[in-house]
Write a protein that holds these residues in place. Structure first.
Motif, mmCIF file in Angstrom:
data_model
loop_
_atom_site.group_PDB
_atom_site.id
_atom_site.type_symbol
_atom_site.label_atom_id
_atom_site.label_comp_id
_atom_site.label_asym_id
_atom_site.label_seq_id
_atom_site.Cartn_x
_atom_site.Cartn_y
_atom_site.Cartn_z
ATOM 1 N N SER A 193 0.776 -6.422 -9.911
ATOM 2 C CA SER A 193 -0.026 -6.182 -10.447
ATOM 3 C C SER A 193 -0.327 -4.772 -9.949
ATOM 4 O O SER A 193 0.261 -5.378 -8.982
ATOM 5 C CB SER A 193 -1.666 -7.213 -10.952
ATOM 6 O OG SER A 193 -1.438 -7.528 -9.784
ATOM 7 N N ARG A 194 -1.121 -4.244 -10.187
ATOM 8 C CA ARG A 194 -1.559 -2.815 -9.616
ATOM 9 C C ARG A 194 -3.537 -2.921 -9.434
ATOM 10 O O ARG A 194 -3.910 -2.653 -10.379
ATOM 11 C CB ARG A 194 -0.840 -1.756 -9.636
ATOM 12 C CG ARG A 194 -0.798 -1.625 -11.476
ATOM 13 C CD ARG A 194 -0.289 0.134 -11.528
ATOM 14 N NE ARG A 194 -0.394 0.391 -12.971
ATOM 15 C CZ ARG A 194 0.203 0.929 -13.560
ATOM 16 N NH1 ARG A 194 1.503 1.168 -12.793
ATOM 17 N NH2 ARG A 194 -0.492 1.633 -15.260
ATOM 18 N N ASP A 195 -3.288 -1.893 -8.375
ATOM 19 C CA ASP A 195 -4.859 -0.973 -8.202
ATOM 20 C C ASP A 195 -4.345 -0.282 -7.791
ATOM 21 O O ASP A 195 -4.247 0.299 -6.999
ATOM 22 C CB ASP A 195 -5.820 -1.744 -7.364
ATOM 23 C CG ASP A 195 -6.986 -1.840 -7.182
ATOM 24 O OD1 ASP A 195 -7.858 -0.012 -7.442
ATOM 25 O OD2 ASP A 195 -7.847 -2.468 -6.603
ATOM 26 N N ASN A 196 -4.774 1.358 -8.993
ATOM 27 C CA ASN A 196 -5.186 1.914 -8.799
ATOM 28 C C ASN A 196 -5.425 2.935 -8.487
ATOM 29 O O ASN A 196 -5.463 4.002 -7.878
ATOM 30 C CB ASN A 196 -4.607 2.818 -10.903
ATOM 31 C CG ASN A 196 -3.237 2.536 -11.965
ATOM 32 O OD1 ASN A 196 -2.470 1.998 -11.580
ATOM 33 N ND2 ASN A 196 -3.330 2.844 -13.156
ATOM 34 N N ALA A 197 -6.929 2.547 -8.324
ATOM 35 C CA ALA A 197 -7.934 3.093 -7.102
ATOM 36 C C ALA A 197 -7.892 2.815 -5.686
ATOM 37 O O ALA A 197 -7.659 3.974 -4.869
ATOM 38 C CB ALA A 197 -9.399 2.219 -7.277
ATOM 39 N N LYS A 198 -6.556 1.708 -5.600
ATOM 40 C CA LYS A 198 -5.957 1.066 -3.811
ATOM 41 C C LYS A 198 -5.028 2.131 -4.067
ATOM 42 O O LYS A 198 -4.542 1.860 -3.003
ATOM 43 C CB LYS A 198 -6.298 -0.216 -4.079
ATOM 44 C CG LYS A 198 -7.968 -0.231 -3.616
ATOM 45 C CD LYS A 198 -7.592 -1.877 -2.969
ATOM 46 C CE LYS A 198 -9.463 -2.431 -3.535
ATOM 47 N NZ LYS A 198 -9.801 -3.056 -3.503
ATOM 48 N N ASN A 199 -4.385 2.726 -4.736
ATOM 49 C CA ASN A 199 -3.013 2.449 -4.768
ATOM 50 C C ASN A 199 -2.266 1.492 -4.493
ATOM 51 O O ASN A 199 -1.228 2.362 -3.467
ATOM 52 C CB ASN A 199 -3.070 4.264 -4.268
ATOM 53 C CG ASN A 199 -1.098 5.081 -4.284
ATOM 54 O OD1 ASN A 199 -1.399 5.045 -6.413
ATOM 55 N ND2 ASN A 199 -0.742 5.040 -4.148
ATOM 56 N N ALA A 201 0.794 -1.635 0.077
ATOM 57 C CA ALA A 201 -0.073 0.446 0.122
ATOM 58 C C ALA A 201 1.119 1.123 -0.463
ATOM 59 O O ALA A 201 1.835 1.924 0.888
ATOM 60 C CB ALA A 201 -0.637 0.228 1.288
ATOM 61 N N ALA A 202 0.629 2.138 -0.865
ATOM 62 C CA ALA A 202 1.699 3.545 -1.180
ATOM 63 C C ALA A 202 0.986 4.277 -0.261
ATOM 64 O O ALA A 202 -0.770 4.832 -0.580
ATOM 65 C CB ALA A 202 1.561 3.104 -2.727
ATOM 66 N N SER A 203 1.260 5.474 -0.052
ATOM 67 C CA SER A 203 0.605 7.047 -0.147
ATOM 68 C C SER A 203 1.979 7.704 0.275
ATOM 69 O O SER A 203 3.124 7.391 -0.367
ATOM 70 C CB SER A 203 0.237 6.877 2.133
ATOM 71 O OG SER A 203 1.734 6.556 2.430
ATOM 72 N N GLY A 204 1.769 8.767 -0.757
ATOM 73 C CA GLY A 204 2.382 9.928 -0.975
ATOM 74 C C GLY A 204 2.448 10.132 -2.242
ATOM 75 O O GLY A 204 3.353 11.198 -2.557
ATOM 76 N N ARG A 205 2.913 9.226 -3.629
ATOM 77 C CA ARG A 205 2.935 8.837 -4.421
ATOM 78 C C ARG A 205 1.945 8.183 -5.364
ATOM 79 O O ARG A 205 1.362 6.564 -4.740
ATOM 80 C CB ARG A 205 4.317 8.181 -4.561
ATOM 81 C CG ARG A 205 4.237 7.831 -6.277
ATOM 82 C CD ARG A 205 6.159 8.089 -6.071
ATOM 83 N NE ARG A 205 6.944 8.384 -6.188
ATOM 84 C CZ ARG A 205 8.088 8.365 -6.180
ATOM 85 N NH1 ARG A 205 9.103 7.043 -5.997
ATOM 86 N NH2 ARG A 205 9.505 9.752 -5.899
#
Length: 123
Positions: free
Chosen positions: A71-77, A23-27
């Protein structure tokens, strides 16, 4: 400030599966390179997989190609690493990291790192 928090590690038998999350925050992950890297006991940290930019191109180390999927989920960052057909040699601390350019194949490219999550594969 960029923060990365990994989860999903654990103990699994050889041949099993695990899914790691970051889980990412700030970017916004869709605009950057997101990578998974690992470090086994007594070994150097190594590249595992990366997912790059808006096109979501993916890259894998030869040792995990065909077994791991990033993979990634852009909505969930959030970035994921689905690991299947795990082997004892996959045992390591797995790190999520991010950088602003390139393909993320080199350790030194990354400028922010998570704290790591332990994956242990028993034989």
């Amino acid at each position: 400030q960029v923060q990365l928090v990994e989860s999903g590690g654990g103990l699994v038998q050889a041949g099993g599966s695990l899914r790691l999350s970051c889980a990412a925050s700030g970017r916004a992950i869709s605009n950057y390179v997101m990578g998974w890297l690992r470090q086994a006991p007594g070994k150097e940290r190594e590249f595992v997989a990366s997912i790059v930019g808006k096109g979501a191109s993916t890259f894998y180390a030869d040792s995990v190609l065909g077994r791991f999927t990033i993979s990634r989920d852009n909505a969930k960052n959030t970035v994921y690493l689905q690991m299947t057909s795990l082997k004892p040699e996959d045992t390591a601390v797995y790190y999520c990291a991010t950088t602003h350019g390139g393909m993320g194949l080199k350790i030194y490219e990354y400028d922010y790192w998570g704290q790591g999550t332990q994956v242990t594969v028993s034989s």
